[in-house]
Every structure is written in structure tokens, then in C-alpha cells.
Design a protein around this motif. Structure first.
Motif, mmCIF file in Angstrom:
data_model
loop_
_atom_site.group_PDB
_atom_site.id
_atom_site.type_symbol
_atom_site.label_atom_id
_atom_site.label_comp_id
_atom_site.label_asym_id
_atom_site.label_seq_id
_atom_site.Cartn_x
_atom_site.Cartn_y
_atom_site.Cartn_z
ATOM 1 N N UNK A 6 0.790 -1.234 0.000
ATOM 2 C CA UNK A 6 0.000 0.000 0.000
ATOM 3 C C UNK A 6 0.815 1.274 0.000
ATOM 4 N N UNK A 7 2.138 1.171 0.069
ATOM 5 C CA UNK A 7 2.965 2.384 0.074
ATOM 6 C C UNK A 7 3.308 2.770 -1.362
ATOM 7 N N UNK A 8 3.700 4.034 -1.535
ATOM 8 C CA UNK A 8 4.091 4.543 -2.855
ATOM 9 C C UNK A 8 5.561 4.959 -2.782
ATOM 10 N N UNK A 9 6.355 4.457 -3.723
ATOM 11 C CA UNK A 9 7.797 4.721 -3.707
ATOM 12 C C UNK A 9 8.238 5.436 -4.976
ATOM 13 N N UNK A 10 9.174 6.369 -4.826
ATOM 14 C CA UNK A 10 9.894 6.931 -5.977
ATOM 15 C C UNK A 10 11.328 6.418 -5.894
ATOM 16 N N UNK A 11 11.817 5.835 -6.996
ATOM 17 C CA UNK A 11 13.199 5.335 -7.043
ATOM 18 C C UNK A 11 13.936 6.091 -8.136
ATOM 19 N N UNK A 12 14.903 6.917 -7.759
ATOM 20 C CA UNK A 12 15.696 7.610 -8.789
ATOM 21 C C UNK A 12 16.748 6.653 -9.340
ATOM 22 N N UNK A 13 17.061 6.798 -10.621
ATOM 23 C CA UNK A 13 18.008 5.871 -11.241
ATOM 24 C C UNK A 13 17.465 4.451 -11.236
ATOM 25 N N UNK A 14 16.144 4.330 -11.412
ATOM 26 C CA UNK A 14 15.498 3.012 -11.305
ATOM 27 C C UNK A 14 15.418 2.234 -12.601
ATOM 28 N N UNK A 15 16.132 2.697 -13.632
ATOM 29 C CA UNK A 15 16.061 2.002 -14.926
ATOM 30 C C UNK A 15 16.847 0.699 -14.920
ATOM 31 N N UNK A 16 17.951 0.667 -14.170
ATOM 32 C CA UNK A 16 18.841 -0.507 -14.247
ATOM 33 C C UNK A 16 19.627 -0.622 -12.937
ATOM 34 N N UNK A 17 20.481 -1.611 -12.875
ATOM 35 C CA UNK A 17 21.416 -1.749 -11.748
ATOM 36 C C UNK A 17 20.693 -1.851 -10.414
ATOM 37 N N UNK A 19 19.153 0.456 -8.610
ATOM 38 C CA UNK A 19 17.840 1.115 -8.578
ATOM 39 C C UNK A 19 16.775 0.284 -9.281
ATOM 40 N N UNK A 20 17.172 -0.366 -10.380
ATOM 41 C CA UNK A 20 16.228 -1.224 -11.104
ATOM 42 C C UNK A 20 15.736 -2.353 -10.212
ATOM 43 N N UNK A 21 16.660 -2.957 -9.470
ATOM 44 C CA UNK A 21 16.301 -4.063 -8.570
ATOM 45 C C UNK A 21 15.493 -3.554 -7.376
ATOM 46 N N UNK A 22 15.844 -2.369 -6.863
ATOM 47 C CA UNK A 22 15.058 -1.796 -5.752
ATOM 48 C C UNK A 22 13.612 -1.607 -6.194
ATOM 49 N N UNK A 23 13.418 -1.088 -7.418
ATOM 50 C CA UNK A 23 12.046 -0.865 -7.914
ATOM 51 C C UNK A 23 11.296 -2.198 -7.980
ATOM 52 N N UNK A 24 11.956 -3.229 -8.513
ATOM 53 C CA UNK A 24 11.284 -4.535 -8.646
ATOM 54 C C UNK A 24 10.958 -5.135 -7.274
ATOM 55 N N UNK A 25 11.894 -5.058 -6.352
ATOM 56 C CA UNK A 25 11.670 -5.655 -5.029
ATOM 57 C C UNK A 25 10.604 -4.895 -4.241
ATOM 58 N N UNK A 26 10.622 -3.560 -4.329
ATOM 59 C CA UNK A 26 9.590 -2.780 -3.626
ATOM 60 C C UNK A 26 8.214 -3.142 -4.178
ATOM 61 N N UNK A 27 8.124 -3.292 -5.505
ATOM 62 C CA UNK A 27 6.836 -3.660 -6.113
ATOM 63 C C UNK A 27 6.422 -5.066 -5.678
ATOM 64 N N UNK A 28 7.384 -6.007 -5.647
ATOM 65 C CA UNK A 28 7.063 -7.381 -5.191
ATOM 66 C C UNK A 28 6.524 -7.378 -3.773
ATOM 67 N N UNK A 29 7.020 -6.452 -2.970
ATOM 68 C CA UNK A 29 6.590 -6.379 -1.567
ATOM 69 C C UNK A 29 5.382 -5.472 -1.395
ATOM 70 N N UNK A 30 4.733 -5.084 -2.487
ATOM 71 C CA UNK A 30 3.429 -4.438 -2.378
ATOM 72 C C UNK A 30 3.386 -2.942 -2.626
ATOM 73 N N UNK A 31 4.525 -2.318 -2.936
ATOM 74 C CA UNK A 31 4.502 -0.871 -3.173
ATOM 75 C C UNK A 31 4.129 -0.556 -4.625
ATOM 76 N N UNK A 32 3.541 0.613 -4.824
ATOM 77 C CA UNK A 32 3.401 1.175 -6.172
ATOM 78 C C UNK A 32 4.648 2.027 -6.407
ATOM 79 N N UNK A 33 5.271 1.863 -7.570
ATOM 80 C CA UNK A 33 6.602 2.443 -7.758
ATOM 81 C C UNK A 33 6.647 3.406 -8.939
ATOM 82 N N UNK A 34 7.196 4.582 -8.689
ATOM 83 C CA UNK A 34 7.537 5.519 -9.762
ATOM 84 C C UNK A 34 9.029 5.366 -10.014
ATOM 85 N N UNK A 35 9.371 4.968 -11.233
ATOM 86 C CA UNK A 35 10.772 4.827 -11.636
ATOM 87 C C UNK A 35 11.170 6.106 -12.369
ATOM 88 N N UNK A 36 12.184 6.803 -11.837
ATOM 89 C CA UNK A 36 12.669 8.021 -12.495
ATOM 90 C C UNK A 36 14.085 7.813 -12.977
#
Ligand SMILES: NC(=O)c1ccc[n+]([C@@H]2O[C@H](COP(=O)([O-])OP(=O)(O)OC[C@H]3O[C@@H](n4cnc5c(N)ncnc54)[C@H](O)[C@@H]3O)[C@@H](O)[C@H]2O)c1
Length: 260
Positions: A6-17, A19-36
Motif C-alpha cells: 500500500x505504500x508509494x515509492x519513488x526510485x531515482x536511477x530506477x532504470x537498471x542496476x 535502482x532497477x532491482x530496488x524498484x522490482x523488489x519494492x513492487x514485489x513487496x506491495x509498493x506502487x513504484x515511480x521509476x525516475x
């Protein structure tokens, strides 16, 4: 396990590396993610992959050195998902040159991305994170990706080290400023991680490419270099309510490198 449901996350540099993995893991754990990110096609692909896996994610073009781009990212998070609870200041630039070879342009780039980008992200996301925190059981969380080079000196990358040391202390200062506002702020200090930036660091260290990885693995007490998921796991924990009493802390995720 849904640690950030239910949380909303912004991940800067979330395209790869990392940040990319942080975005995927946060989403797997239930967050909605904005990748910038400045890498638009990779960023959009990562968001699409998260959606294909059943998660919630959107890509926004974001140059972390531009205040207007951060404002758009926050506006997108609010209009798509209702607010911002988690900010991962991950985008980073890396240059390996000794002081005597570092130009003022190199210095300006490292300071702009690694320091100004973290400052702008924090300043521009914080009002919305403070607003959301008032109604949340624990509050909001900022996780800044520093480096082991922000804990100890770096022979090869002195100005990078200078910027990452700045991130470490800015984290502690914002933790103090925002503690009563219910926004926690912690830093993560990766050792060598297997990403495009990690490859650059290994190739610039001047070792033979054949045994380069083995030599770097041996230099980590745990016997291997890190993977992006090693960092993402720490980021998910620090973003979650499990870390409710942790703020202003620095987390070395480095296979024991800085324990030596
Ligand atoms: N890989 C390592 O060994 C290592 C070690 C310690 C710390 N770190 C830190 O971890 C973070 C992520 O590094 P990584 O290894 O995934 O690097 P990477 O180069 O693989 O990814 C960095 C991402 O940041 C983005 N980025 C760069 N400048 C940007 C800007 N101005 N605006 C928005 N996005 C921008 C890039 O496009 C890229 O997607 C960085 O802050 C880095 O300093 C990495």
C-alpha cells in the motif's frame, strides 16, 4: 511477504542496476513504484516488466539535477497512486581519477548528480511524504544510496568518495530535521556490486580482465562481490515499518569490506 504493502515509492536511477532491482523488489513487496531515470527506454521497460509481473509501476523521465523534473515525478506519484511514502535516492555518477587528473567538469558532474540530486529529491519529495506520514501507522522513509567510499577514503575515486561522504552526513541531518515529522532517513553503503557502474569500477582498477572478478571477490571477506538484490533487500527493510525505530543510521552492505 508484503513489507511495503500500500505504500508509494519513488526510485531515482530506477532504470537498471541497483535502482532497477530496488524498484522490482519494492513492487514485489506491495509498493506502487515511480521509476525516475534519464534512461527513458530502459526505465519504461523496467516499469512494464513490473506491471507484467502483476505489480504497480510507472516510468517518469527524471534528471535528478533538475528541480522541475522532481516536481513532475511527485505530481505523477500523487495523481497515479495518491502520494509518496518512500524515496530511494539511488541515481549516481562515478568517475575514477586521482585528484591531480580530476577536472572541474568532473567535479561539477559528481557534485550535481550525487549531492545536488539527493538534496533536490529530499527537498521536493519531503512535503508530500510528511503529509502522507501523518495518517500512516509508522510514517515515511527516505533511503539514500551512498557507498563504502562514503565511509572510508577511496584511492581511485577521491571526488566520488567526497560526494558519498556528503550523502552520509546529509542523511543524518535530514533524519534529525524530519524525526518529529515522522519521516525516517537512512543511508545504505554498498560494496562492489555487479552492475554497469560496478563493471566500470572493476575495469578502471587496472587488473587483468580474466581474473578481475576473482580478485575482487577475494577482496571481499564474504568471498564474492555483491548483487543488486543484496542492496535491494536492505532498501526494502529500511523502507518498511519493520524499521520503525531506525533513523539516521548507516548500513554497510559490503560483504565485510569495511569491517577490516
Ligand atoms: N555498483 C557499485 O559497485 C556501487 C557501489 C557503491 C555505491 N553504488 C551506488 O549505487 C547507486 C546505483 O549504482 P549502480 O551500480 O546501479 O549504477 P548504474 O550506473 O548501473 O545505474 C545508475 C542509474 O542512475 C541513473 N542516473 C545517472 N545519472 C542520473 C541523473 N542525473 N538523473 C537520473 N538518473 C541518473 C543511470 O541512468 C542509471 O540508470 C549509485 O548511487 C552508486 O553510486 C554503486
Amino acid at each position: 511477504m508484503n513489507r511495503v504493502d500500500g505504500k508509494v515509492a519513488i526510485v531515482s536511477g530506477g532504470a537498471r542496476g541497483i535502482g532497477g532491482e530496488c524498484a522490482r523488489r519494492l513492487a514485489e513487496h506491495g509498493a506502487s513504484v515511480i521509476i525516475g531515470d534519464v534512461l527513458e527506454s530502459e526505465g519504461a521497460q523496467n516499469a512494464a516488466a513490473i506491471r507484467d509481473a502483476g505489480g504497480k509501476a510507472a516510468f517518469v523521465p527524471l534528471d535528478v539535477t533538475k528541480a522541475a523534473a522532481w516536481e513532475k515525478a511527485v505530481a505523477e506519484a500523487v495523481s497515479n497512486y495518491g502520494g509518496v511514502d518512500i524515496l530511494v535516492n539511488n541515481a549516481g555518477a562515478y568517475i575514477t581519477k586521482p585528484v591531480l587528473e580530476t577536472t572541474q567538469e568532473d567535479f561539477a558532474l559528481l557534485v550535481a548528480v550525487n549531492l545536488e540530486g539527493v538534496f533536490l529529491g529530499t527537498k521536493i519529495c519531503a512535503p508530500e511524504m510528511i503529509r502522507r506520514a501523518q495518517a500512516a501507522p509508522v510514517g515515511s522513509a527516505i533511503v539514500n544510496i551512498s557507498s563504502v567510499a562514503g565511509l572510508v577514503g577511496s584511492r581511485n575515486s577521491p571526488v566520488y568518495s567526497m560526494t558519498k561522504g556528503g550523502v552520509r552526513l546529509f542523511t543524518k541531518s535530514t533524519a534529525l530535521e524530519f524525526a518529529k515529522k515522522r519521516v525516517r532517513c537512512n543511508s545504505v553503503h554498498p560494496g562492489l556490486i555487479d552492475t554497469p557502474m560496478g563493471s566500470l569500477a572493476m575495469s578502471r582498477a587496472g587488473r587483468e580482465s580474466n581474473d578481475m572478478r576473482e580478485a575482487f571477490a577475494r577482496s571481499h571477506p564474504i568471498g564474492r562481490i555483491g548483487e543488486p538484490q543484496d542492496i535491494a533487500a536492505a532498501v526494502v527493510f529500511l523502507s518498511s515499518d519493520d524499521a520503525a525505530f531506525i533513523t539516521g543510521a548507516e548500513f554497510a552492505v559490503d560483504g565485510g569490506v569495511t569491517a577490516q
